[in-house]
Motif scaffolding. Sequence first.
Motif, short mmCIF file in Angstrom:
data_model
loop_
_atom_site.label_atom_id
_atom_site.label_comp_id
_atom_site.label_asym_id
_atom_site.label_seq_id
_atom_site.Cartn_x
_atom_site.Cartn_y
_atom_site.Cartn_z
N THR A 1 -9.37 8.42 -6.02
CA THR A 1 -9.97 7.95 -4.71
C THR A 1 -10.20 6.50 -4.93
OG1 THR A 1 -10.70 10.10 -3.90
CG2 THR A 1 -11.23 8.04 -2.77
N ALA A 2 -10.82 6.14 -6.02
CA ALA A 2 -11.44 4.97 -6.26
C ALA A 2 -10.12 3.94 -6.45
CB ALA A 2 -12.18 4.76 -7.50
N ILE A 3 -9.23 4.36 -7.26
CA ILE A 3 -7.98 3.47 -7.48
C ILE A 3 -7.29 3.44 -6.26
CG2 ILE A 3 -5.73 3.61 -8.22
CD1 ILE A 3 -7.52 2.92 -10.48
N GLY A 4 -7.08 4.36 -5.28
CA GLY A 4 -6.28 4.21 -3.99
C GLY A 4 -7.17 3.27 -3.10
N VAL A 5 -8.26 3.51 -2.98
CA VAL A 5 -9.06 2.61 -1.86
C VAL A 5 -9.23 1.27 -2.41
CG1 VAL A 5 -11.30 2.13 -0.49
CG2 VAL A 5 -10.45 4.55 -1.06
N ALA A 6 -9.37 0.99 -3.56
CA ALA A 6 -9.68 -0.36 -4.26
C ALA A 6 -8.16 -1.00 -4.09
CB ALA A 6 -10.05 -0.35 -5.49
N SER A 7 -6.93 -0.35 -4.35
CA SER A 7 -5.77 -0.97 -4.29
C SER A 7 -5.28 -1.53 -2.82
CB SER A 7 -4.58 0.19 -4.81
OG SER A 7 -5.00 0.21 -6.06
N ALA A 8 -5.63 -0.41 -1.77
CA ALA A 8 -5.53 -0.60 -0.41
C ALA A 8 -6.25 -1.97 0.07
CB ALA A 8 -5.92 0.53 0.38
N LEU A 9 -7.62 -1.93 -0.44
CA LEU A 9 -8.39 -3.14 0.06
C LEU A 9 -7.77 -4.60 -0.53
CD1 LEU A 9 -11.98 -1.67 -0.32
CD2 LEU A 9 -10.77 -2.35 1.75
N ALA A 10 -7.55 -4.35 -1.73
CA ALA A 10 -6.97 -5.75 -2.25
C ALA A 10 -5.60 -6.23 -1.95
CB ALA A 10 -6.80 -5.57 -4.00
N SER B 1 -9.22 -9.44 -8.81
CA SER B 1 -10.67 -9.15 -8.82
C SER B 1 -11.38 -8.20 -7.91
CB SER B 1 -11.56 -10.72 -8.80
OG SER B 1 -10.69 -11.62 -9.71
N ALA B 2 -10.79 -8.47 -6.73
CA ALA B 2 -11.40 -7.42 -5.75
C ALA B 2 -10.91 -6.02 -5.94
CB ALA B 2 -10.86 -7.85 -4.38
N PHE B 3 -9.90 -5.72 -6.60
CA PHE B 3 -9.38 -4.47 -6.94
C PHE B 3 -10.42 -3.99 -8.10
CE2 PHE B 3 -7.30 -2.17 -10.45
CZ PHE B 3 -7.26 -0.73 -9.72
N GLY C 1 -8.00 -25.33 6.08
CA GLY C 1 -6.93 -23.97 6.25
C GLY C 1 -6.73 -23.11 5.24
N ASP C 2 -7.42 -23.57 3.93
CA ASP C 2 -7.25 -22.76 2.82
C ASP C 2 -8.31 -21.63 2.86
OD1 ASP C 2 -6.75 -21.86 0.31
OD2 ASP C 2 -7.90 -23.44 -0.76
N SER C 3 -7.84 -20.35 3.54
CA SER C 3 -8.84 -19.37 3.54
C SER C 3 -8.67 -18.23 2.51
CB SER C 3 -8.62 -18.73 4.89
OG SER C 3 -7.18 -18.15 4.93
N GLU C 4 -7.87 -18.64 1.67
CA GLU C 4 -7.86 -17.64 0.67
C GLU C 4 -8.74 -17.74 -0.35
OE1 GLU C 4 -3.89 -17.79 -1.32
OE2 GLU C 4 -2.77 -16.95 0.18
N ARG C 5 -9.50 -16.46 -0.85
CA ARG C 5 -10.71 -16.46 -1.68
C ARG C 5 -10.05 -16.16 -3.19
NH1 ARG C 5 -15.91 -15.65 0.26
NH2 ARG C 5 -15.90 -15.62 2.48
N ASN C 6 -10.28 -17.08 -3.99
CA ASN C 6 -9.90 -16.82 -5.60
C ASN C 6 -11.00 -16.03 -6.19
OD1 ASN C 6 -12.23 -18.47 -6.27
ND2 ASN C 6 -10.82 -20.29 -6.10
N HIS C 7 -10.58 -15.77 -7.54
CA HIS C 7 -11.33 -14.92 -8.44
C HIS C 7 -12.66 -15.33 -8.51
CE1 HIS C 7 -10.15 -17.81 -11.12
NE2 HIS C 7 -11.02 -17.58 -12.07
N GLN C 8 -13.12 -16.67 -8.51
CA GLN C 8 -14.50 -17.29 -8.65
C GLN C 8 -15.15 -16.87 -7.43
OE1 GLN C 8 -13.83 -21.69 -9.25
NE2 GLN C 8 -13.97 -21.14 -11.64
#
Length: 295
Positions: free
Chosen positions: A14-23, A39-41, A85-92
């Motif tokens: 479940t943790a793998i599936g939900v974390a993958s879906a969110l990422a 990082s989010a995963f 316009g750079d809305s992508e969050r990086n690992h930091q």
Amino acid sequence: VIMNIPHLSTDFITAIGVASALALRGKRKRSLSTSGAISAFAVGFIRLYAGKRGILLIVFYQLGSLASKYGAEKKEKLDAGAASGDSERNHQQVLGCSLIGALLALTHTILCGEEKTVSFTRHPLECLLTCAIVAHDSTCLADTLASELGILSRSPPRLITTLRKVPPGTNGAVSWGGLIWSAVGGALIGLSWWFIDSLISNVAPRSPESAAAYILFGTTCGFVGSFFDSLLGATLQSSYFDESEGLIYSDSIDAPDDAKHISGYEILTNVQVNVLSIAITCGFGGAVLSQVIFL
């Protein structure tokens, strides 16, 4: 095949599936860069595999995403970061507002095992770590709502150190709207925490009294976290105002030469301010406030 592999439990899958879906969702919607999605995963998996209270991370993610999108056009006219316009969050950026919570959840799993009733008298270490985790999530959501929605407030923001009026988007500026959203963010995490615990059979009864304690804890941590975030932002993070464009810049490198310095010194980045304010609130919530509310 899965049935014959003991370590592939339902919680693990479940943790793998939900974390993958969110990422993947964050990457698809361009709110996360590739490094941010990875990082989010990792953070999502640790939090969700550690226990049902990891759902608080999803609450923060969903509500924070909605707040970030709300009023985007107006924000672009006030903040240079939003206007780029750079809305992508990086690992930091991802780890800056989630790594401490993931490490606390991992520590809880190793030292305390399954989630228990929040009681400092009965389970002191478990209570300390759980409250520190909730303090983390309360701070993150409170700060996100205050920043993303407070900037749209009609009341003029004031610098937290001097109370003088400053342009919306200034680091360390507070407004009545921002303060209200800080309280709402913390309260929502507290309420979500109580609801999640009410679903865990061996943890907490569902009662108005317990709900009030959970919400009070979340709201207080949200306020404390936002206060330190604003204080650090006003002093250890710089703000420059470009009067011609009406935009706020967070450092002298990106700011135009004629931009006016409003406050702070260029010592910490926004990510570093977030990490430090979160760490302070985790310590306060886990070691101090938990003993007051959850004896």
